[in-house]
Design an enzyme around this catalytic site. Structure first.
Site, PDB file in Angstrom:
ATOM      1  N   ARG A 116     -29.185  36.455  43.439  1.00 51.29           N
ATOM      2  CA  ARG A 116     -28.741  37.503  42.211  1.00 51.29           C
ATOM      3  C   ARG A 116     -29.527  36.977  41.205  1.00 51.29           C
ATOM      4  O   ARG A 116     -29.923  35.846  40.788  1.00 51.29           O
ATOM      5  CB  ARG A 116     -27.321  36.952  41.961  1.00 51.29           C
ATOM      6  CG  ARG A 116     -26.659  38.005  40.710  1.00 51.29           C
ATOM      7  CD  ARG A 116     -25.137  37.159  40.619  1.00 51.29           C
ATOM      8  NE  ARG A 116     -24.441  38.336  39.921  1.00 51.29           N
ATOM      9  CZ  ARG A 116     -23.351  37.963  39.262  1.00 51.29           C
ATOM     10  NH1 ARG A 116     -22.718  36.853  39.594  1.00 51.29           N
ATOM     11  NH2 ARG A 116     -22.488  38.865  38.665  1.00 51.29           N
ATOM     12  N   PHE A 144     -40.356  12.379  56.450  1.00 53.89           N
ATOM     13  CA  PHE A 144     -38.841  12.643  56.642  1.00 53.89           C
ATOM     14  C   PHE A 144     -38.525  13.952  57.261  1.00 53.89           C
ATOM     15  O   PHE A 144     -39.306  14.764  57.008  1.00 53.89           O
ATOM     16  CB  PHE A 144     -38.297  12.537  55.162  1.00 53.89           C
ATOM     17  CG  PHE A 144     -36.662  12.329  55.101  1.00 53.89           C
ATOM     18  CD1 PHE A 144     -36.049  11.310  55.942  1.00 53.89           C
ATOM     19  CD2 PHE A 144     -36.097  13.487  54.628  1.00 53.89           C
ATOM     20  CE1 PHE A 144     -34.550  11.541  55.765  1.00 53.89           C
ATOM     21  CE2 PHE A 144     -34.673  13.519  54.602  1.00 53.89           C
ATOM     22  CZ  PHE A 144     -34.065  12.406  55.309  1.00 53.89           C
ATOM     23  N   HIS A 158     -41.965  12.428  47.350  1.00 57.34           N
ATOM     24  CA  HIS A 158     -42.400  11.084  46.999  1.00 57.34           C
ATOM     25  C   HIS A 158     -43.253  10.922  45.871  1.00 57.34           C
ATOM     26  O   HIS A 158     -43.776   9.725  45.615  1.00 57.34           O
ATOM     27  CB  HIS A 158     -43.131  10.443  48.142  1.00 57.34           C
ATOM     28  CG  HIS A 158     -42.464  10.433  49.381  1.00 57.34           C
ATOM     29  ND1 HIS A 158     -42.764   9.550  50.580  1.00 57.34           N
ATOM     30  CD2 HIS A 158     -41.200  10.582  49.834  1.00 57.34           C
ATOM     31  CE1 HIS A 158     -41.988   9.668  51.747  1.00 57.34           C
ATOM     32  NE2 HIS A 158     -41.041  10.500  50.992  1.00 57.34           N
ATOM     33  N   GLN A 218     -32.992  12.412  44.738  1.00 57.34           N
ATOM     34  CA  GLN A 218     -31.799  11.789  45.867  1.00 57.34           C
ATOM     35  C   GLN A 218     -32.005  10.229  45.037  1.00 57.34           C
ATOM     36  O   GLN A 218     -32.976  10.065  44.343  1.00 57.34           O
ATOM     37  CB  GLN A 218     -32.397  12.085  46.950  1.00 57.34           C
ATOM     38  CG  GLN A 218     -31.646  11.196  48.016  1.00 57.34           C
ATOM     39  CD  GLN A 218     -32.538   9.737  48.363  1.00 57.34           C
ATOM     40  OE1 GLN A 218     -32.725   8.963  47.612  1.00 57.34           O
ATOM     41  NE2 GLN A 218     -33.224  10.080  49.701  1.00 57.34           N
ATOM     42  N   ARG A 228     -27.693  25.965  43.077  1.00 57.43           N
ATOM     43  CA  ARG A 228     -27.981  25.641  41.681  1.00 57.43           C
ATOM     44  C   ARG A 228     -27.641  24.307  41.340  1.00 57.43           C
ATOM     45  O   ARG A 228     -26.742  23.459  42.113  1.00 57.43           O
ATOM     46  CB  ARG A 228     -27.307  26.520  40.810  1.00 57.43           C
ATOM     47  CG  ARG A 228     -27.525  27.944  40.710  1.00 57.43           C
ATOM     48  CD  ARG A 228     -26.667  28.786  39.775  1.00 57.43           C
ATOM     49  NE  ARG A 228     -24.929  28.603  39.910  1.00 57.43           N
ATOM     50  CZ  ARG A 228     -24.586  29.674  40.662  1.00 57.43           C
ATOM     51  NH1 ARG A 228     -25.118  30.635  41.318  1.00 57.43           N
ATOM     52  NH2 ARG A 228     -23.296  29.464  40.931  1.00 57.43           N
ATOM     53  N   TYR A 244     -23.496  42.435  40.103  1.00 51.62           N
ATOM     54  CA  TYR A 244     -23.345  41.945  41.382  1.00 51.62           C
ATOM     55  C   TYR A 244     -24.290  42.575  42.229  1.00 51.62           C
ATOM     56  O   TYR A 244     -24.133  43.091  43.354  1.00 51.62           O
ATOM     57  CB  TYR A 244     -21.754  42.183  42.042  1.00 51.62           C
ATOM     58  CG  TYR A 244     -20.849  41.451  41.342  1.00 51.62           C
ATOM     59  CD1 TYR A 244     -20.725  40.292  41.182  1.00 51.62           C
ATOM     60  CD2 TYR A 244     -20.164  42.407  40.339  1.00 51.62           C
ATOM     61  CE1 TYR A 244     -19.796  39.452  40.479  1.00 51.62           C
ATOM     62  CE2 TYR A 244     -19.166  41.546  39.523  1.00 51.62           C
ATOM     63  CZ  TYR A 244     -19.038  40.405  39.654  1.00 51.62           C
ATOM     64  OH  TYR A 244     -17.987  39.773  38.932  1.00 51.62           O
ATOM     65  N   ASP A 268     -44.721  19.195  49.746  1.00 53.68           N
ATOM     66  CA  ASP A 268     -43.634  18.466  49.737  1.00 53.68           C
ATOM     67  C   ASP A 268     -44.018  16.895  48.900  1.00 53.68           C
ATOM     68  O   ASP A 268     -44.516  16.098  49.370  1.00 53.68           O
ATOM     69  CB  ASP A 268     -43.187  17.861  51.139  1.00 53.68           C
ATOM     70  CG  ASP A 268     -41.949  17.013  51.310  1.00 53.68           C
ATOM     71  OD1 ASP A 268     -41.557  16.535  50.304  1.00 53.68           O
ATOM     72  OD2 ASP A 268     -41.436  16.957  52.283  1.00 53.68           O
ATOM     73  N   LYS A 297     -35.213   8.042  44.878  1.00 56.28           N
ATOM     74  CA  LYS A 297     -36.493   8.669  44.522  1.00 56.28           C
ATOM     75  C   LYS A 297     -36.789   8.136  43.166  1.00 56.28           C
ATOM     76  O   LYS A 297     -36.237   7.358  42.585  1.00 56.28           O
ATOM     77  CB  LYS A 297     -36.372  10.364  44.715  1.00 56.28           C
ATOM     78  CG  LYS A 297     -36.143  10.663  46.014  1.00 56.28           C
ATOM     79  CD  LYS A 297     -37.526  10.528  46.938  1.00 56.28           C
ATOM     80  CE  LYS A 297     -36.524  10.724  48.462  1.00 56.28           C
ATOM     81  NZ  LYS A 297     -36.672  12.036  49.172  1.00 56.28           N
TER      82      LYS A 297
HETATM   83  C1  LIG Z   1     -36.387  12.667  50.108  1.00 57.16           C
HETATM   84  C2  LIG Z   1     -37.012  13.854  51.002  1.00 57.16           C
HETATM   85  C3  LIG Z   1     -36.845  15.103  51.141  1.00 57.16           C
HETATM   86  C4  LIG Z   1     -35.429  15.729  50.786  1.00 57.16           C
HETATM   87  O1  LIG Z   1     -35.014  15.377  49.857  1.00 57.16           O
HETATM   88  P1  LIG Z   1     -33.483  15.608  49.759  1.00 57.16           P
HETATM   89  O2  LIG Z   1     -33.125  15.581  48.123  1.00 57.16           O
HETATM   90  O3  LIG Z   1     -33.066  14.011  50.136  1.00 57.16           O
HETATM   91  O4  LIG Z   1     -32.913  16.786  50.453  1.00 57.16           O
HETATM   92  C5  LIG Z   1     -38.058  16.103  51.776  1.00 57.16           C
HETATM   93  N1  LIG Z   1     -39.023  15.445  52.156  1.00 57.16           N
HETATM   94  C6  LIG Z   1     -39.246  14.088  52.140  1.00 57.16           C
HETATM   95  C7  LIG Z   1     -40.795  13.593  52.464  1.00 57.16           C
HETATM   96  C8  LIG Z   1     -38.584  13.190  51.460  1.00 57.16           C
HETATM   97  O5  LIG Z   1     -38.846  11.807  51.329  1.00 57.16           O
END
Ligand SMILES: *Cc1c(COP(=O)(O)O)cnc(C)c1O
Length: 401
Positions: A229, A99, A173, A197, A246, A236, A170, A200
């Site tokens: 921060r 992605f 998945h 998301q 966040r 601050y 990453d 997922k």
């Molecule tokens: C979904 C996804 C992301 C990004 O996640 P979001 O929460 O949609 O920003 C990053 N890398 C891969 C491989 C993804 O499938």
């Protein structure tokens, strides 16, 4: 049964008359969690409990000591790169089949993504291709556990050690996934980024999280997600150029419930994926993502296959996917090669021309043009529900082939 059945897209009867389990799944547990967050009377992490507890629980489940929740998976990657000290102009190696956030996050911090090919069996980044792409500017590697199948992390960590490169997994998945020797995402001593998301394996509609191998990196990631921060600061102090990424207390409360469901759902998906593989293995028109010893637990974010060479000429993939959808299967066309996506060639970008990428990434070219995936909710039903995916695939191939 030898006659060709009329496709649902052409007015025939669909294989699936009932929908697959809907996604996301929830029950009273999520309802109560949302009320619990509501009745805290404070809805952000600075004074609430939910984010802190979710970080602990999620880190523990993935055998990591530290975690930071953030707004989404894309900013999780950006923040992890910043926390690791990746600078503008540094090169970061990413798989060409992923992605776009994997490479876009690199560009967002001013660094340069360099795409390399993936392996033909698992669709995960090819360690040899990483090795070939390393030069003086290379500072990091972002392996992607494609569809939940772990990368060859042994090989990747060895390369990273030899060349002193940062590794950021990453794991968007890969909730609950395990790699070689059963090692969880948190056991590879790297930062790892997750997404929550809506599609997922765990979700609050949106959300993200970074696993951190030590307290120092956790603190840096937190700073970048919190306007620079420190926690509990009243003066601050803003010690890095951060962003507000966040997660709200409502999302964290939901995700604590989703985490509770993860293990049992993973067991069901693994069982059904094996059933589907057995049912499709003898179908010459499709080549399945292979499940190798690199992955001990494969949670199957997507069930993925490619149309085989002999059939791809006669079957238009997009129409094939439309036919599957009409049969009631939640099917999608796989990602494009990232070097074919417009923003990949926008600065900051490497000088490598698209033509060269096309030459050096034959596997990505192959799977991006032939890949089909089935969303994991189709693997959350019964054995018969699962076999309907195979029936639909075979029906469509027979009619179109
Ligand atoms: C979904 C996804 C992301 C990004 O996640 P979001 O929460 O949609 O920003 C990053 N890398 C891969 C491989 C993804 O499938």
């Amino acid at each position: 049964m030898t006659q060709v059945m009329t496709l649902a897209i052409e007015g025939g009867s669909p294989v699936r008359k009932e929908n697959y389990p809907v996604w996301p799944q929830y029950d009273e547990a999520e309802e109560q969690a949302l009320l619990r967050a509501l009745h805290q009377g404070t809805w952000w992490r600075a004074t609430g409990q939910e984010n802190t507890l979710f970080e602990k629980e999620f880190a523990h489940y993935h055998a990591a000591n530290h975690a930071v929740t953030v707004a989404n998976g894309t900013c999780a990657l950006e923040i992890a790169l910043q926390a690791c000290g990746i600078q503008p102009g540094d090169e970061v190696i990413v798989p060409a089949f992923t992605f776009i956030s994997t490479s876009m996050a690199v560009q967002r911090i001013g660094a340069v993504p360099v795409a390399v090919d993936v392996l033909a069996d698992t669709y995960c980044i090819d360690p040899q291709a990483i090795e070939n792409a390393i030069n003086d500017k290379t500072k990091a590697i972002i392996p992607v556990h494609m569809c939940g199948h772990f990368c060859d992390m042994e090989a990747i960590m060895k390369i990273a050690d030899e060349h002193r490169l940062v590794v950021i997994q990453d794991a968007a998945h890969a909730h609950g996934a395990r790699g070689q020797l059963g090692k969880a995402v948190g056991e590879w001593d790297t930062m790892a980024c997750f997404s929550f998301q809506n599609f997922k394996l765990m979700t609050a509609g949106e959300g993200g999280l970074i696993l951190c191998p030590n307290e120092e990196l956790r603190e840096r990631a937190f700073l970048y997600s919190n306007c620079g921060r420190p926690a509990n600061d009243r003066d601050y102090q803003h010690v890095v150029v951060g962003i507000n990424a966040r997660m709200s207390e409502f999302s964290a409360a939901l995700l604590r419930c989703q985490l509770e469901r993860l293990e049992s759902q993973t067991i069901i998906r693994e069982r059904n994926a094996a059933i589907l593989t057995e049912a499709l293995e003898d179908e010459p028109a499709v080549m399945l993502q292979q499940h190798t010893s690199d992955a001990v637990v494969h949670p199957h974010y997507m069930y993925m296959f490619t149309l085989s060479d002999d059939h791809v000429a006669s079957i238009d993939r997009k129409y094939f996917v439309d036919c599957l959808i009409a049969e009631g299967i939640p099917a999608f066309v796989a990602y494009q090669a990232i070097y074919r996506v417009p923003n990949f060639s926008m600065p900051p970008c490497s000088a490598i021309p698209q033509e060269e990428y096309i030459q050096s990434c034959p596997v990505t070219e192959h799977i991006a043009s032939r890949g089909v995936w089935i969303h994991h909710r189709a693997l959350l039903g019964s054995e018969q529900d699962t076999l309907d995916v195979a029936r639909a695939v075979k029906k469509v191939i027979k009619a179109l082939g």
